[in-house]
Design a protein around this motif. Structure first.
Motif, PDB file in Angstrom:
ATOM      1  N   PHE A  33      92.291  24.593 -24.427  1.00  0.00           N
ATOM      2  CA  PHE A  33      92.267  23.794 -23.521  1.00  0.00           C
ATOM      3  C   PHE A  33      90.814  24.031 -22.524  1.00  0.00           C
ATOM      4  CE2 PHE A  33      92.413  22.631 -19.015  1.00  0.00           C
ATOM      5  CZ  PHE A  33      93.187  21.501 -18.974  1.00  0.00           C
ATOM      6  N   VAL A  34      90.421  25.145 -22.631  1.00  0.00           N
ATOM      7  CA  VAL A  34      89.167  25.371 -22.079  1.00  0.00           C
ATOM      8  C   VAL A  34      88.023  24.813 -22.928  1.00  0.00           C
ATOM      9  CG1 VAL A  34      87.326  27.429 -21.645  1.00  0.00           C
ATOM     10  CG2 VAL A  34      89.743  27.734 -20.901  1.00  0.00           C
ATOM     11  N   PHE A  35      88.116  24.803 -24.323  1.00  0.00           N
ATOM     12  CA  PHE A  35      86.948  24.537 -25.082  1.00  0.00           C
ATOM     13  C   PHE A  35      86.841  22.896 -25.122  1.00  0.00           C
ATOM     14  CE2 PHE A  35      88.395  28.119 -27.823  1.00  0.00           C
ATOM     15  CZ  PHE A  35      87.653  29.135 -27.033  1.00  0.00           C
ATOM     16  N   GLU A  36      88.124  22.253 -24.778  1.00  0.00           N
ATOM     17  CA  GLU A  36      88.338  20.832 -24.731  1.00  0.00           C
ATOM     18  C   GLU A  36      87.995  20.466 -23.397  1.00  0.00           C
ATOM     19  OE1 GLU A  36      92.344  18.092 -24.258  1.00  0.00           O
ATOM     20  OE2 GLU A  36      92.507  19.471 -25.775  1.00  0.00           O
ATOM     21  N   THR A  37      88.119  21.018 -22.349  1.00  0.00           N
ATOM     22  CA  THR A  37      87.743  20.845 -20.922  1.00  0.00           C
ATOM     23  C   THR A  37      86.018  20.909 -21.045  1.00  0.00           C
ATOM     24  OG1 THR A  37      89.558  21.626 -20.092  1.00  0.00           O
ATOM     25  CG2 THR A  37      87.871  21.500 -18.637  1.00  0.00           C
ATOM     26  N   VAL A 114      87.569  33.319 -18.094  1.00  0.00           N
ATOM     27  CA  VAL A 114      88.790  33.111 -19.057  1.00  0.00           C
ATOM     28  C   VAL A 114      89.732  34.460 -18.726  1.00  0.00           C
ATOM     29  CG1 VAL A 114      89.754  32.712 -21.167  1.00  0.00           C
ATOM     30  CG2 VAL A 114      87.710  31.456 -20.267  1.00  0.00           C
ATOM     31  N   PHE A 115      90.725  34.197 -18.010  1.00  0.00           N
ATOM     32  CA  PHE A 115      91.309  35.626 -17.670  1.00  0.00           C
ATOM     33  C   PHE A 115      90.785  36.730 -17.008  1.00  0.00           C
ATOM     34  CE2 PHE A 115      93.704  33.062 -20.921  1.00  0.00           C
ATOM     35  CZ  PHE A 115      94.791  32.608 -20.034  1.00  0.00           C
ATOM     36  N   LEU A 116      89.762  36.497 -16.291  1.00  0.00           N
ATOM     37  CA  LEU A 116      89.035  37.406 -15.444  1.00  0.00           C
ATOM     38  C   LEU A 116      89.788  37.878 -14.029  1.00  0.00           C
ATOM     39  CD1 LEU A 116      86.540  39.270 -14.562  1.00  0.00           C
ATOM     40  CD2 LEU A 116      85.773  37.196 -13.886  1.00  0.00           C
ATOM     41  N   PHE A 117      90.423  36.687 -13.502  1.00  0.00           N
ATOM     42  CA  PHE A 117      90.763  37.019 -12.159  1.00  0.00           C
ATOM     43  C   PHE A 117      92.094  37.853 -11.919  1.00  0.00           C
ATOM     44  CE2 PHE A 117      88.566  33.071 -10.471  1.00  0.00           C
ATOM     45  CZ  PHE A 117      87.331  33.775 -10.225  1.00  0.00           C
ATOM     46  N   ASN A 118      92.779  37.985 -13.093  1.00  0.00           N
ATOM     47  CA  ASN A 118      93.881  38.534 -13.150  1.00  0.00           C
ATOM     48  C   ASN A 118      93.581  40.059 -12.916  1.00  0.00           C
ATOM     49  OD1 ASN A 118      93.651  37.403 -15.584  1.00  0.00           O
ATOM     50  ND2 ASN A 118      94.779  38.759 -16.497  1.00  0.00           N
ATOM     51  N   TYR A 119      92.325  40.502 -13.230  1.00  0.00           N
ATOM     52  CA  TYR A 119      91.805  41.952 -13.073  1.00  0.00           C
ATOM     53  C   TYR A 119      91.369  42.227 -11.733  1.00  0.00           C
ATOM     54  CZ  TYR A 119      93.104  42.222 -17.974  1.00  0.00           C
ATOM     55  OH  TYR A 119      93.804  42.288 -18.884  1.00  0.00           O
ATOM     56  N   LEU A 120      91.309  41.250 -10.738  1.00  0.00           N
ATOM     57  CA  LEU A 120      90.612  41.330  -9.543  1.00  0.00           C
ATOM     58  C   LEU A 120      91.543  41.192  -8.320  1.00  0.00           C
ATOM     59  CD1 LEU A 120      87.352  39.362 -10.365  1.00  0.00           C
ATOM     60  CD2 LEU A 120      87.882  41.869 -10.870  1.00  0.00           C
ATOM     61  N   THR A 121      91.280  41.981  -7.260  1.00  0.00           N
ATOM     62  CA  THR A 121      92.163  41.560  -6.019  1.00  0.00           C
ATOM     63  C   THR A 121      91.696  40.174  -5.542  1.00  0.00           C
ATOM     64  OG1 THR A 121      90.353  42.766  -4.649  1.00  0.00           O
ATOM     65  CG2 THR A 121      92.352  44.105  -5.398  1.00  0.00           C
ATOM     66  N   ARG A 141      79.984  22.722 -13.271  1.00  0.00           N
ATOM     67  CA  ARG A 141      81.372  22.770 -13.106  1.00  0.00           C
ATOM     68  C   ARG A 141      81.735  24.472 -13.648  1.00  0.00           C
ATOM     69  NH1 ARG A 141      83.645  20.298 -18.166  1.00  0.00           N
ATOM     70  NH2 ARG A 141      81.916  20.610 -19.116  1.00  0.00           N
ATOM     71  N   PHE A 142      82.922  24.514 -12.775  1.00  0.00           N
ATOM     72  CA  PHE A 142      83.505  26.033 -12.951  1.00  0.00           C
ATOM     73  C   PHE A 142      84.963  25.939 -13.614  1.00  0.00           C
ATOM     74  CE2 PHE A 142      85.614  29.730 -10.696  1.00  0.00           C
ATOM     75  CZ  PHE A 142      85.324  30.625 -11.867  1.00  0.00           C
ATOM     76  N   VAL A 143      85.096  26.546 -14.412  1.00  0.00           N
ATOM     77  CA  VAL A 143      86.440  26.416 -15.369  1.00  0.00           C
ATOM     78  C   VAL A 143      86.898  27.901 -15.263  1.00  0.00           C
ATOM     79  CG1 VAL A 143      87.752  25.771 -17.443  1.00  0.00           C
ATOM     80  CG2 VAL A 143      85.794  24.486 -16.635  1.00  0.00           C
ATOM     81  N   PHE A 144      88.333  28.142 -14.864  1.00  0.00           N
ATOM     82  CA  PHE A 144      88.814  29.341 -14.998  1.00  0.00           C
ATOM     83  C   PHE A 144      90.294  29.247 -15.469  1.00  0.00           C
ATOM     84  CE2 PHE A 144      91.136  29.958 -10.966  1.00  0.00           C
ATOM     85  CZ  PHE A 144      90.507  29.318 -10.218  1.00  0.00           C
ATOM     86  N   THR A 145      90.856  30.353 -16.246  1.00  0.00           N
ATOM     87  CA  THR A 145      92.315  30.525 -16.373  1.00  0.00           C
ATOM     88  C   THR A 145      92.711  31.631 -15.989  1.00  0.00           C
ATOM     89  OG1 THR A 145      91.704  31.358 -18.645  1.00  0.00           O
ATOM     90  CG2 THR A 145      92.041  28.863 -18.536  1.00  0.00           C
ATOM     91  N   VAL A 146      94.020  31.759 -15.587  1.00  0.00           N
ATOM     92  CA  VAL A 146      94.822  32.788 -15.189  1.00  0.00           C
ATOM     93  C   VAL A 146      96.200  32.864 -15.696  1.00  0.00           C
ATOM     94  CG1 VAL A 146      93.436  33.415 -12.979  1.00  0.00           C
ATOM     95  CG2 VAL A 146      95.386  31.538 -13.067  1.00  0.00           C
ATOM     96  N   VAL A 249      86.787  23.131 -11.429  1.00  0.00           N
ATOM     97  CA  VAL A 249      86.232  22.666 -10.015  1.00  0.00           C
ATOM     98  C   VAL A 249      84.874  22.298 -10.282  1.00  0.00           C
ATOM     99  CG1 VAL A 249      85.947  24.890  -9.119  1.00  0.00           C
ATOM    100  CG2 VAL A 249      86.441  23.107  -7.634  1.00  0.00           C
ATOM    101  N   GLY A 250      84.331  21.555  -9.562  1.00  0.00           N
ATOM    102  CA  GLY A 250      82.763  20.790  -9.669  1.00  0.00           C
ATOM    103  C   GLY A 250      82.103  21.398  -8.492  1.00  0.00           C
ATOM    104  N   SER A 251      80.830  21.387  -8.723  1.00  0.00           N
ATOM    105  CA  SER A 251      79.933  21.869  -7.374  1.00  0.00           C
ATOM    106  C   SER A 251      79.189  20.629  -6.966  1.00  0.00           C
ATOM    107  CB  SER A 251      78.867  22.928  -7.739  1.00  0.00           C
ATOM    108  OG  SER A 251      77.925  22.147  -8.332  1.00  0.00           O
TER     109      SER A 251
END
Ligand SMILES: C[S@@+](CC[C@H](N)C(=O)[O-])C[C@H]1O[C@@H](n2cnc3c(N)ncnc32)[C@H](O)[C@@H]1O
Length: 254
Positions: A33-37, A114-121, A141-146, A249-251
């Motif tokens: 989905f990230v690659f497609e986006t 891509v699956f970074l925020f699940n390691y952060l407070t 654009r900023f794309v992230f997955t959790v 999300v877009g800037s």
């Protein structure tokens, strides 16, 4: 034995992350989905935060990127990413450092996490979002997955394809608590992972605090019929469950 820090966890597990084709659950259910986006990245500058051993970067490079930088704070993961780059150069630069205090003297059209925020407070996620705001070019654009916020509370047994120990906490009381878990590759090998839990609203609030004024596009990802046809035994236990969430999300333009 004390709980390892996240870089220690990843340094130790780095070889099990190396892949040249999909093998983890999220390689099927989230990364495509990230690659497609991302779409065509012809001439674009891309920053991949928490790039690990470079799987996402290597898949993104052929989409036409002009500049591609991966950042990770595990030296084990970065070493493996650099070895792959040396073996088959795609023009990817890998930087060892934390996404929470990154300072690069350049702008990017697309930033990925891509699956970074699940390691952060939540506080650390705020710091990363500040970095993203700083590094993102106008109109970027900023794309992230959790993991889906309900992920650790699905009451799954400690068996494939994934498991998290909610430590007796619930969806709300677990905010910012580090939950340990394990994911299984399709070849049966398991990998230790963790999830610093955030309820869904935490992501929206953080984006707002960081000054992202546009509504994010949010997609909840799960197992599809295609996955079931590919490997019923592996994917069927997760049929119908919310597994991951992708945010785009877009800037604003200047
Ligand atoms: C689940 S792995 C995902 C790796 C890669 N994005 C992928 O999709 O294959 C999470 C990665 O985030 C990295 N990480 C965790 N905290 C970080 C931080 N503060 N700064 C940079 N990387 C971090 C870990 O070392 C690990 O490589």
């Amino acid at each position: 034995m004390s709980t390892p820090t996240t870089p220690e966890l990843y340094d130790a597990a780095a070889p099990t992350w190396v892949r040249t084709e999909p093998i983890l659950l999220s390689d099927y259910t989230a990364r495509p989905f990230v690659f497609e986006t991302a779409g065509s990245l012809e001439g674009q500058r891309v920053l991949d935060l928490g790039c690990g051993e470079g799987y996402v970067c290597r898949r993104i490079a052929p989409l036409g990127t002009d500049r591609l930088v991966g950042v990770d704070n595990s030296s084990g993961m970065i070493e493996l990413a650099r070895s792959a780059e040396q073996a088959s150069p795609l023009g990817i630069e890998y930087v060892l450092g934390s996404a929470t205090d990154l300072q690069l003297d350049e702008s990017f059209d697309l930033v990925l996490a891509v699956f970074l925020f699940n390691y952060l407070t939540c506080k650390e996620m705020d710091a990363v979002l500040e970095v993203v705001r700083r590094q993102l070019a106008p109109g970027g654009r900023f794309v992230f997955t959790v993991p889906h916020p309900s992920f650790p509370f699905l009451n799954r047994p400690a068996e494939p394809p994934f498991f998290f120990d909610p430590k007796g906490l619930d969806y709300f009381s677990a905010q910012d608590q580090q939950l340990e878990g394990r994911i299984w590759r399709r070849d049966g090998q398991s990998i230790p992972v963790r999830c610093v839990h955030k309820p869904m609203d935490a992501y929206f609030e953080a984006l707002e605090r960081a000054g992202f004024e546009n509504m994010p596009r949010v997609t909840e990802l799960s197992v599809t019929e295609e996955h079931l046809e590919l490997d019923f035994e592996f994917f069927a236990p997760l049929r119908g469950l919310p597994l991951h969430v992708a945010f785009e999300v877009g800037s604003e333009r200047d």
